[in-house]
Design a protein around this motif. Sequence first.
Motif, PDB file in Angstrom:
ATOM      1  N   ILE A  36     -10.098  17.550  -0.908  1.00 33.04           N
ATOM      2  CA  ILE A  36      -8.869  17.470  -0.131  1.00 33.04           C
ATOM      3  C   ILE A  36      -7.762  18.105  -0.963  1.00 33.04           C
ATOM      4  O   ILE A  36      -7.518  17.711  -2.105  1.00 33.04           O
ATOM      5  CB  ILE A  36      -8.534  16.011   0.212  1.00 33.04           C
ATOM      6  CG1 ILE A  36      -9.662  15.416   1.047  1.00 33.04           C
ATOM      7  CG2 ILE A  36      -7.195  15.928   0.940  1.00 33.04           C
ATOM      8  CD1 ILE A  36      -9.551  13.929   1.283  1.00 33.04           C
TER       9      ILE A  36
ATOM     10  N   ARG B  67      -2.294  17.262   1.800  1.00 34.48           N
ATOM     11  CA  ARG B  67      -2.461  16.722   3.151  1.00 34.48           C
ATOM     12  C   ARG B  67      -2.715  17.832   4.168  1.00 34.48           C
ATOM     13  O   ARG B  67      -2.957  17.570   5.337  1.00 34.48           O
ATOM     14  CB  ARG B  67      -1.198  15.943   3.516  1.00 34.48           C
ATOM     15  CG  ARG B  67      -1.224  15.324   4.872  1.00 34.48           C
ATOM     16  CD  ARG B  67      -1.207  13.821   4.828  1.00 34.48           C
ATOM     17  NE  ARG B  67      -1.526  13.278   6.137  1.00 34.48           N
ATOM     18  CZ  ARG B  67      -0.684  12.648   6.921  1.00 34.48           C
ATOM     19  NH1 ARG B  67       0.544  12.468   6.524  1.00 34.48           N
ATOM     20  NH2 ARG B  67      -1.068  12.199   8.084  1.00 34.48           N
ATOM     21  N   ASN B  68      -2.691  19.089   3.709  1.00 36.23           N
ATOM     22  CA  ASN B  68      -2.726  20.200   4.656  1.00 36.23           C
ATOM     23  C   ASN B  68      -3.940  21.105   4.571  1.00 36.23           C
ATOM     24  O   ASN B  68      -3.995  22.114   5.264  1.00 36.23           O
ATOM     25  CB  ASN B  68      -1.458  21.044   4.496  1.00 36.23           C
ATOM     26  CG  ASN B  68      -0.226  20.229   4.811  1.00 36.23           C
ATOM     27  OD1 ASN B  68      -0.172  19.555   5.826  1.00 36.23           O
ATOM     28  ND2 ASN B  68       0.752  20.273   3.931  1.00 36.23           N
TER      29      ASN B  68
ATOM     30  N   LEU C 230      -8.459  21.252   3.411  1.00 40.81           N
ATOM     31  CA  LEU C 230      -9.669  20.553   2.970  1.00 40.81           C
ATOM     32  C   LEU C 230     -10.800  21.565   2.898  1.00 40.81           C
ATOM     33  O   LEU C 230     -10.881  22.467   3.736  1.00 40.81           O
ATOM     34  CB  LEU C 230      -9.985  19.461   3.995  1.00 40.81           C
ATOM     35  CG  LEU C 230     -11.205  18.601   3.771  1.00 40.81           C
ATOM     36  CD1 LEU C 230     -10.845  17.158   4.098  1.00 40.81           C
ATOM     37  CD2 LEU C 230     -12.310  19.036   4.688  1.00 40.81           C
TER      38      LEU C 230
ATOM     39  N   GLN D 291     -10.174  17.239  15.587  1.00 39.12           N
ATOM     40  CA  GLN D 291     -11.367  16.754  14.893  1.00 39.12           C
ATOM     41  C   GLN D 291     -12.327  17.906  14.610  1.00 39.12           C
ATOM     42  O   GLN D 291     -12.458  18.830  15.402  1.00 39.12           O
ATOM     43  CB  GLN D 291     -12.074  15.706  15.737  1.00 39.12           C
ATOM     44  CG  GLN D 291     -13.235  15.037  15.027  1.00 39.12           C
ATOM     45  CD  GLN D 291     -13.831  13.918  15.857  1.00 39.12           C
ATOM     46  OE1 GLN D 291     -14.015  14.050  17.063  1.00 39.12           O
ATOM     47  NE2 GLN D 291     -14.134  12.812  15.210  1.00 39.12           N
TER      48      GLN D 291
ATOM     49  N   VAL E 200     -13.784  15.170  10.096  1.00 43.71           N
ATOM     50  CA  VAL E 200     -12.402  15.308   9.649  1.00 43.71           C
ATOM     51  C   VAL E 200     -11.507  15.107  10.865  1.00 43.71           C
ATOM     52  O   VAL E 200     -11.692  15.756  11.891  1.00 43.71           O
ATOM     53  CB  VAL E 200     -12.144  16.704   9.043  1.00 43.71           C
ATOM     54  CG1 VAL E 200     -10.698  16.849   8.593  1.00 43.71           C
ATOM     55  CG2 VAL E 200     -13.103  16.981   7.898  1.00 43.71           C
TER      56      VAL E 200
ATOM     57  N   GLY F 275      -7.409  14.890  12.319  1.00 44.49           N
ATOM     58  CA  GLY F 275      -6.074  15.344  11.968  1.00 44.49           C
ATOM     59  C   GLY F 275      -5.369  15.968  13.143  1.00 44.49           C
ATOM     60  O   GLY F 275      -5.697  15.705  14.301  1.00 44.49           O
TER      61      GLY F 275
ATOM     62  N   LEU G 102      -5.861  21.186  13.478  1.00 44.75           N
ATOM     63  CA  LEU G 102      -6.943  21.603  12.576  1.00 44.75           C
ATOM     64  C   LEU G 102      -7.455  22.977  12.974  1.00 44.75           C
ATOM     65  O   LEU G 102      -7.681  23.251  14.151  1.00 44.75           O
ATOM     66  CB  LEU G 102      -8.085  20.590  12.599  1.00 44.75           C
ATOM     67  CG  LEU G 102      -7.760  19.171  12.144  1.00 44.75           C
ATOM     68  CD1 LEU G 102      -9.003  18.292  12.256  1.00 44.75           C
ATOM     69  CD2 LEU G 102      -7.216  19.154  10.724  1.00 44.75           C
TER      70      LEU G 102
ATOM     71  N   ILE H 102      -4.289  16.716   7.662  1.00 45.19           N
ATOM     72  CA  ILE H 102      -5.512  15.938   7.471  1.00 45.19           C
ATOM     73  C   ILE H 102      -5.145  14.449   7.499  1.00 45.19           C
ATOM     74  O   ILE H 102      -4.368  13.987   6.658  1.00 45.19           O
ATOM     75  CB  ILE H 102      -6.208  16.278   6.119  1.00 45.19           C
ATOM     76  CG1 ILE H 102      -6.390  17.783   5.960  1.00 45.19           C
ATOM     77  CG2 ILE H 102      -7.497  15.499   5.973  1.00 45.19           C
ATOM     78  CD1 ILE H 102      -7.255  18.451   6.979  1.00 45.19           C
ATOM     79  N   ASN H 103      -5.703  13.713   8.464  1.00 50.21           N
ATOM     80  CA  ASN H 103      -5.439  12.281   8.565  1.00 50.21           C
ATOM     81  C   ASN H 103      -6.578  11.429   8.014  1.00 50.21           C
ATOM     82  O   ASN H 103      -6.358  10.298   7.596  1.00 50.21           O
ATOM     83  CB  ASN H 103      -5.176  11.876  10.012  1.00 50.21           C
ATOM     84  CG  ASN H 103      -3.863  12.431  10.529  1.00 50.21           C
ATOM     85  OD1 ASN H 103      -2.938  12.643   9.775  1.00 50.21           O
ATOM     86  ND2 ASN H 103      -3.801  12.688  11.817  1.00 50.21           N
TER      87      ASN H 103
ATOM     88  N   VAL I 266     -11.119  11.376   6.649  1.00 51.21           N
ATOM     89  CA  VAL I 266     -12.464  11.933   6.496  1.00 51.21           C
ATOM     90  C   VAL I 266     -13.443  10.771   6.567  1.00 51.21           C
ATOM     91  O   VAL I 266     -13.231   9.750   5.922  1.00 51.21           O
ATOM     92  CB  VAL I 266     -12.639  12.665   5.136  1.00 51.21           C
ATOM     93  CG1 VAL I 266     -14.048  13.184   4.972  1.00 51.21           C
ATOM     94  CG2 VAL I 266     -11.630  13.792   5.000  1.00 51.21           C
TER      95      VAL I 266
END
Length: 82
Positions: free
Chosen positions: A22, A25-26, A28, A43, A55, A57, A60, A76-77, A79
């Motif tokens: 990760i 937050r933006n 991955l 998702q 994943v 968020g 995405l 990204i919220n 995983v």
Amino acid sequence: MFFDELKLKLNLEDVVHFSVTILGRNALVIEGVKNVVFSNENQLKARVKKCVVSVSGERLKIKEIGDGNILISGVINGVQYE
């Protein structure tokens, strides 16, 4: 890459089949991906050797994909492993 060296140093070569990194937050990165199972703006699900990485968020997007690696951008919220 760093993770390849880490697996070698810790003798995890046969144990670790995928990794999730990760990047704030933006973004991955998922390494060891076999295929993308599902993808929309909220998702993404990717199959790795023994499970599916999910994943969640907002906005995405798959920014890059190839050689078993996926770079995902957006908010990204969470995983989960299924």
